[in-house]
Design an enzyme around this catalytic site. Sequence first.
Site, PDB file in Angstrom:
ATOM      1  CG  HIS A   1      51.994  30.311 -38.556  1.00  0.00           C
ATOM      2  ND1 HIS A   1      50.872  30.771 -37.833  1.00  0.00           N
ATOM      3  CD2 HIS A   1      52.031  29.041 -38.678  1.00  0.00           C
ATOM      4  CE1 HIS A   1      50.500  29.565 -37.229  1.00  0.00           C
ATOM      5  NE2 HIS A   1      51.158  28.650 -37.522  1.00  0.00           N
TER       6      HIS A   1
ATOM      7  CG  ASP B   1      50.427  33.945 -38.042  1.00  0.00           C
ATOM      8  OD1 ASP B   1      50.364  33.333 -39.279  1.00  0.00           O
ATOM      9  OD2 ASP B   1      50.347  33.163 -36.922  1.00  0.00           O
TER      10      ASP B   1
ATOM     11  CB  SER C   1      50.446  26.508 -35.102  1.00  0.00           C
ATOM     12  OG  SER C   1      49.528  26.610 -36.100  1.00  0.00           O
TER      13      SER C   1
END
Lengths: 392, 392
Positions: free
Chosen positions: A371, A338, A175
Site C-alpha cells: 500500500h 497493495d 488511499s
Amino acid sequence: MQRLILVLVLLVSVVGNAYASEPLLVEKQSFSFENYTTVGGETIPEVTIGWESYGELNAAKDNVILITHFFSGNSHAAGKYSADDALPGYWDSIIGPGKAIDTNKYFVISSDTLVNAFANDPNVITTGPASINPETGKPYGLDFPVVTIRDFVNVQKRLLESLGIEQLHAVVGASMGSLQALEWSVAYPDAVERMVSVIGAGAMDAWTIMALEHWARPIKHDPNFNGGDYYDGEAPLTGVASTLAMITQQAMHPVIMNMRAPKPEVLPEAALESVLNSTPVLDYLFANSLARAPLADGNHILYLVRANQLFVAGHQGDLASGLANVKAKTLFLPASNDLLLQPYLAKQAADILTEQGKAPQYEEIEGLWGHLDGLFSIPSKADTLKAFLESE
Amino acid sequence: MQRLILVLVLLVSVVGNAYASEPLLVEKQSFSFENYTTVGGETIPEVTIGWESYGELNAAKDNVILITHFFSGNSHAAGKYSADDALPGYWDSIIGPGKAIDTNKYFVISSDTLVNAFANDPNVITTGPASINPETGKPYGLDFPVVTIRDFVNVQKRLLESLGIEQLHAVVGASMGSLQALEWSVAYPDAVERMVSVIGAGAMDAWTIMALEHWARPIKHDPNFNGGDYYDGEAPLTGVASTLAMITQQAMHPVIMNMRAPKPEVLPEAALESVLNSTPVLDYLFANSLARAPLADGNHILYLVRANQLFVAGHQGDLASGLANVKAKTLFLPASNDLLLQPYLAKQAADILTEQGKAPQYEEIEGLWGHLDGLFSIPSKADTLKAFLESE
C-alpha cells in the site's frame, strides 16, 4: 532475487531523494466556519480544520490542485514547517517547483479532514469527538455526529470557497484521500477538471469493510474506552496501539517489512518462557505503535473507520449511479502489491467509467512497499501524473 | 468476469461433491502418555490427544500417511462420525477409497495437536492451558509450558509408536499442518518418505509473526483475560471473537467473501446513528465469530500463535540448516491467491531444497478462496497428489 530487491529499493530511494531536494517552507493555517450540516442531517456548531498550501493562487483562481490525505495522514503533503524538520510532507517527491505537481504553475492546497486520527498531534487541526462541544463545554465523545467522506469533501469545499476558489484544476489523493478525490468529482462534477486516485477505491466492498472493523474493535473493547467518554480519565491507548500496529503492518508488503524488521530469533528464551513475553520482531512493530498512540484519539479512529466503511462514491444506489455524475478526466494509480486496498478496487471504478464512455487512465505502481507504494514509489509515476495534469 | 467466477465456483463445488460422495464412518479415539518433555525443557505430566484413522494398517506397517491439521482445525480430516453429520472432515474430497489419498491402499491417521484452539469442542481432545494440572487440580492457565511445532510432532511420534508405526509413507498438512509436516521431515528424516506442504511455509518471517500477534492481542487485552486465569470466571470471549473474525476474513480472498457476504447498504441508518452500531456486513462476520467463540479457549489460541511465531523448520540457526536434514521427497502446494501465508513462503523453502539438490515439486493451487483454497480447491491437485504419493 534479494540482490535485485535491494537494487530496486535503493533506486526508489535515490529517485525519491532527488525529487525531495530543497523542500519548500510551509505554514499550517486554520479555517473555521459555523453550523455545518452533515450528510446524516446533524449540525456541528463549529468546524475548524487545518490546511497548508504550496505555490501561488493566480488571479483567475483557476490553477488550484487540492490534495486530500490518507487515513493516518494530515494536510502536510509537501515542504517543511522548519528547515530543521527531519522529513518533509509525505508527497514532497512530487509536489514542489518543477516537480510532477509543479508549484511554479499550480496553487496546491491540502487540508486536514474532519475527525483526523491524530487529533493530539500539534501539527493537526481537526474537529471531531475530541473537540469541545460548545453546548456542554466538554468533548463531544460519541455525541459527535457520524460523518462520511462526502462530509470531508463538503468541508473542503467551504475552505476553498473562503479563498474564492470555485474550480479545481485537479484533486489528487492517496488511499482515503483517493475516496475524497473521487467523491469530489461525483459531488461537484462541474468544479473538478481532473481527478487522480492513488492506491484507491470507488466503493468499499464487504471484505474491506470487515478489514476496517478489525481496526475499530481493539479501541471499542479497550477497558478504558467507556463508551467513548474517556476524556477525563485514561485514554484507550492499548487499543489504539493495536490499531496503529495493524495499519502499519497491513500497509507494508512482506518484502519491505522483512528487510526492515529484526531477523526472527531461533527459540528466544523469553518467548519460550511465556506467551505474554515479546520478541524483538514484535517490539519493532508494537513498541513503535504504542509510542505513537498518545498522538491519536481512539474515537477519531472509530469515526474514520466508519467514514471509510460507508464509502461508495456518490452514496447513491450503487457505484455506477454515483460515477454517472463524473465529468472530470480521471487517472487511477493503484499499487500492484497493495494488500490493503488491492488494485481490483480501483479497477472496478475505472471499468465502470470505461463502460460509461469516460476513458479513465489506469496504471499500476510497481514496487515492494505494498500500500505504501502510493507514497514511496509515486516518483515512478511522476511523468504520468505531470502529463495528466497538463492534458486538456 | 462475475459469470466466469460463478462458473468456477460451481465447478469447484461440483468436483468437491463428487469426491465427497459416501463418506467413511470414522471414530474419534484418544491417546495418553506421561511425562512429556517439551523443546523448552519443561515437563507435562500427562498428555492426551485425539486421533482418528481411515483405511487399514497393513502387516508391515509401512502404508501410513499422517495428516496434520491447521490452526483452527482438528483431527477430523475425512469421513463422518455419524451418517447424520452435516459435513464430513475437511479434506474428505481427497481422503477416502479411490481418492487421491486412497484409503484402499493407505492407513491414514490424523491427530489433534497440543493446545488445539477449540479446546471446548466436544470433538476435540487436546492438552493445553485449559487442561487440569494434576499438581494443582486446576487448569494450568499460563503455567502450561510454551510449546512449539516440534512438540506437536514429537507428541504425534509417540502416538504412532504406540501403534507400532516407525515409518511414514507420507505426512501431509495444510497451513499450520504444513509446518508440522515439514518439521517431521526435518526432525525424523529417516522416518518420512514423502512430505506434502499445502498452503504452507518453511519458516515464519517478521511480517507473518506480526500478523499472528494481531490474533493474540484481542485476547491478551480482553478485560476478562486476567493473565490467563479466567477459568473460574467469565472467559475472554469478546477477544476470542475478534481473533476468530480476523482468521476467517484473512483466510478468504475478497472475491469469495464479497460473493458470500451481504451487499453493503448505502448509508444505513443505524451506521449513521453511531459508530458503535453494526451493519449486516459486519454481523455476517462478527456474529458468527461470537457464536463460535465459546468452543475456543483464549489461552490455547495464544499458545498456538506462539508456536507458529516460533516456527523455523528444525529450529536451528536458519532455515537452510534445518532443511539440510530432509531426506523425504517433497511437494509444495501453496495457493496463488493466499493472503495469509503467501506463496513466497513455500517458495522460499522449495528454493532452498532445490539449492540442496533435493528436487522438490512445487505447484500453486489456483482458486478464488485465498488461503482456504488449500481446503476447498485441493481437488484440483488430486492427480498431482496421487502421483506424488505413488512415486518411488
